[in-house]
Design a protein around this motif. Sequence first.
Motif, mmCIF file in Angstrom:
data_model
loop_
_atom_site.group_PDB
_atom_site.id
_atom_site.type_symbol
_atom_site.label_atom_id
_atom_site.label_comp_id
_atom_site.label_asym_id
_atom_site.label_seq_id
_atom_site.Cartn_x
_atom_site.Cartn_y
_atom_site.Cartn_z
ATOM 1 N N GLU A 10 0.849 -1.184 0.000
ATOM 2 C CA GLU A 10 0.000 0.000 0.000
ATOM 3 C C GLU A 10 0.883 1.232 0.000
ATOM 4 O O GLU A 10 1.971 1.241 0.570
ATOM 5 C CB GLU A 10 -0.877 0.031 1.248
ATOM 6 N N ASP A 11 0.387 2.321 -0.613
ATOM 7 C CA ASP A 11 1.129 3.579 -0.612
ATOM 8 C C ASP A 11 0.693 4.448 0.567
ATOM 9 O O ASP A 11 -0.034 3.996 1.460
ATOM 10 C CB ASP A 11 0.982 4.289 -1.965
ATOM 11 N N TRP A 12 1.118 5.707 0.563
ATOM 12 C CA TRP A 12 0.808 6.642 1.650
ATOM 13 C C TRP A 12 -0.694 6.792 1.874
ATOM 14 O O TRP A 12 -1.151 7.010 2.980
ATOM 15 C CB TRP A 12 1.389 8.027 1.346
ATOM 16 N N GLN A 13 -1.475 6.712 0.810
ATOM 17 C CA GLN A 13 -2.917 6.890 0.912
ATOM 18 C C GLN A 13 -3.633 5.560 1.144
ATOM 19 O O GLN A 13 -4.843 5.474 1.041
ATOM 20 C CB GLN A 13 -3.485 7.552 -0.356
ATOM 21 N N GLN A 14 -2.888 4.518 1.458
ATOM 22 C CA GLN A 14 -3.391 3.162 1.675
ATOM 23 C C GLN A 14 -4.029 2.587 0.408
ATOM 24 O O GLN A 14 -4.963 1.790 0.469
ATOM 25 C CB GLN A 14 -4.355 3.113 2.856
ATOM 26 N N ASP A 15 -3.525 3.003 -0.743
ATOM 27 C CA ASP A 15 -3.967 2.474 -2.020
ATOM 28 C C ASP A 15 -2.964 1.445 -2.513
ATOM 29 O O ASP A 15 -1.781 1.509 -2.191
ATOM 30 C CB ASP A 15 -4.079 3.589 -3.065
ATOM 31 N N MET A 16 -3.449 0.512 -3.299
ATOM 32 C CA MET A 16 -2.606 -0.474 -3.953
ATOM 33 C C MET A 16 -2.841 -0.352 -5.450
ATOM 34 O O MET A 16 -3.911 0.080 -5.879
ATOM 35 C CB MET A 16 -2.981 -1.892 -3.514
ATOM 36 N N ILE A 17 -1.836 -0.712 -6.226
ATOM 37 C CA ILE A 17 -1.995 -0.688 -7.671
ATOM 38 C C ILE A 17 -1.450 -1.996 -8.239
ATOM 39 O O ILE A 17 -0.393 -2.468 -7.809
ATOM 40 C CB ILE A 17 -1.295 0.542 -8.305
ATOM 41 N N ASP A 18 -2.202 -2.570 -9.153
ATOM 42 C CA ASP A 18 -1.737 -3.785 -9.813
ATOM 43 C C ASP A 18 -0.635 -3.430 -10.803
ATOM 44 O O ASP A 18 -0.640 -2.330 -11.378
ATOM 45 C CB ASP A 18 -2.892 -4.472 -10.548
ATOM 46 N N PRO A 19 0.323 -4.331 -11.015
ATOM 47 C CA PRO A 19 1.428 -4.040 -11.933
ATOM 48 C C PRO A 19 0.979 -3.572 -13.316
ATOM 49 O O PRO A 19 1.568 -2.629 -13.866
ATOM 50 C CB PRO A 19 2.187 -5.371 -12.011
ATOM 51 N N GLU A 20 -0.063 -4.180 -13.871
ATOM 52 C CA GLU A 20 -0.529 -3.787 -15.212
ATOM 53 C C GLU A 20 -1.062 -2.361 -15.217
ATOM 54 O O GLU A 20 -0.837 -1.603 -16.159
ATOM 55 C CB GLU A 20 -1.621 -4.749 -15.711
ATOM 56 N N GLU A 21 -1.777 -1.995 -14.149
ATOM 57 C CA GLU A 21 -2.316 -0.633 -14.048
ATOM 58 C C GLU A 21 -1.194 0.382 -13.873
ATOM 59 O O GLU A 21 -1.236 1.478 -14.435
ATOM 60 C CB GLU A 21 -3.316 -0.527 -12.894
ATOM 61 N N LEU A 22 -0.183 0.023 -13.099
ATOM 62 C CA LEU A 22 0.962 0.918 -12.921
ATOM 63 C C LEU A 22 1.672 1.139 -14.245
ATOM 64 O O LEU A 22 2.022 2.267 -14.598
ATOM 65 C CB LEU A 22 1.935 0.348 -11.884
ATOM 66 N N GLU A 23 1.857 0.063 -14.984
ATOM 67 C CA GLU A 23 2.527 0.167 -16.284
ATOM 68 C C GLU A 23 1.724 1.086 -17.220
ATOM 69 O O GLU A 23 2.291 1.981 -17.860
ATOM 70 C CB GLU A 23 2.692 -1.223 -16.893
ATOM 71 N N ASN A 24 0.414 0.903 -17.275
ATOM 72 C CA ASN A 24 -0.426 1.758 -18.120
ATOM 73 C C ASN A 24 -0.381 3.217 -17.672
ATOM 74 O O ASN A 24 -0.317 4.128 -18.496
ATOM 75 C CB ASN A 24 -1.874 1.252 -18.125
ATOM 76 N N ALA A 25 -0.420 3.447 -16.363
ATOM 77 C CA ALA A 25 -0.363 4.812 -15.841
ATOM 78 C C ALA A 25 0.969 5.479 -16.187
ATOM 79 O O ALA A 25 1.014 6.653 -16.555
ATOM 80 C CB ALA A 25 -0.577 4.802 -14.329
ATOM 81 N N ALA A 26 2.053 4.721 -16.085
ATOM 82 C CA ALA A 26 3.373 5.260 -16.413
ATOM 83 C C ALA A 26 3.452 5.649 -17.886
ATOM 84 O O ALA A 26 3.930 6.736 -18.228
ATOM 85 C CB ALA A 26 4.462 4.241 -16.077
ATOM 86 N N TYR A 27 2.964 4.773 -18.763
ATOM 87 C CA TYR A 27 2.985 5.084 -20.198
ATOM 88 C C TYR A 27 2.139 6.310 -20.504
ATOM 89 O O TYR A 27 2.527 7.159 -21.309
ATOM 90 C CB TYR A 27 2.490 3.893 -21.016
ATOM 91 N N ASN A 28 0.997 6.424 -19.854
ATOM 92 C CA ASN A 28 0.118 7.567 -20.043
ATOM 93 C C ASN A 28 0.805 8.858 -19.592
ATOM 94 O O ASN A 28 0.765 9.877 -20.282
ATOM 95 C CB ASN A 28 -1.191 7.347 -19.272
ATOM 96 N N PHE A 29 1.466 8.812 -18.435
ATOM 97 C CA PHE A 29 2.167 9.987 -17.927
ATOM 98 C C PHE A 29 3.268 10.423 -18.893
ATOM 99 O O PHE A 29 3.394 11.599 -19.230
ATOM 100 C CB PHE A 29 2.765 9.703 -16.545
ATOM 101 N N VAL A 30 4.064 9.469 -19.355
ATOM 102 C CA VAL A 30 5.172 9.785 -20.253
ATOM 103 C C VAL A 30 4.666 10.326 -21.589
ATOM 104 O O VAL A 30 5.225 11.280 -22.135
ATOM 105 C CB VAL A 30 6.077 8.549 -20.466
ATOM 106 N N GLU A 31 3.600 9.749 -22.096
ATOM 107 C CA GLU A 31 3.062 10.190 -23.379
ATOM 108 C C GLU A 31 2.424 11.578 -23.300
ATOM 109 O O GLU A 31 2.629 12.413 -24.191
ATOM 110 C CB GLU A 31 2.013 9.189 -23.870
ATOM 111 N N LEU A 32 1.699 11.853 -22.222
ATOM 112 C CA LEU A 32 0.870 13.054 -22.189
ATOM 113 C C LEU A 32 1.377 14.188 -21.306
ATOM 114 O O LEU A 32 0.977 15.334 -21.506
ATOM 115 C CB LEU A 32 -0.551 12.684 -21.731
ATOM 116 N N TYR A 33 2.232 13.897 -20.336
ATOM 117 C CA TYR A 33 2.577 14.941 -19.370
ATOM 118 C C TYR A 33 4.077 15.231 -19.312
ATOM 119 O O TYR A 33 4.532 16.242 -19.784
ATOM 120 C CB TYR A 33 2.026 14.570 -17.987
#
Length: 157
Positions: free
Chosen positions: A56-79
Amino acid sequence: MKRFRDLISIQKAAVDVPESSKVLKRRFEIQKSDDERMLAFGWANVALNESGEQIEDWQQDMIDPEELENAAYNFVELYREGGEMHERGGAAVLIESMVFTEEKMKRLGIPEGTLPVGWWIGFKVTDPDVWKKVKDGTYTMFSIEGEAERIEVKEGA
């Protein structure tokens, strides 16, 4: 399941110290920096620790590896822009990004259990005042701003 707070230590003897100052950040702190070029590197987020346990992270959230990978690609592509404390942008620019998945680590020859499944990033800090805060320990870790849909996970499910 490990929790992020299990990977940090709380100062026990601190009196009259704000709660936020009692946390000793160890695990996800900036891992490498280059003062002359104002570069900082470290984990943006980790889904599974080296033992394969979801954390869990600071906000007590968990992220599945596939979701993290997608979020990272989205961040790199768009931000790709780094800000300061989620209040303003223009403080840094992304220069390095890799999501270490189990499959990628295997193909790279990284032995199982060596690295967590997580997102490694590097930023060039473009604001000298922000860099001073990195160097003096005011900013010790990365925080990637984003939105997600929270889904409650039942223990033992």
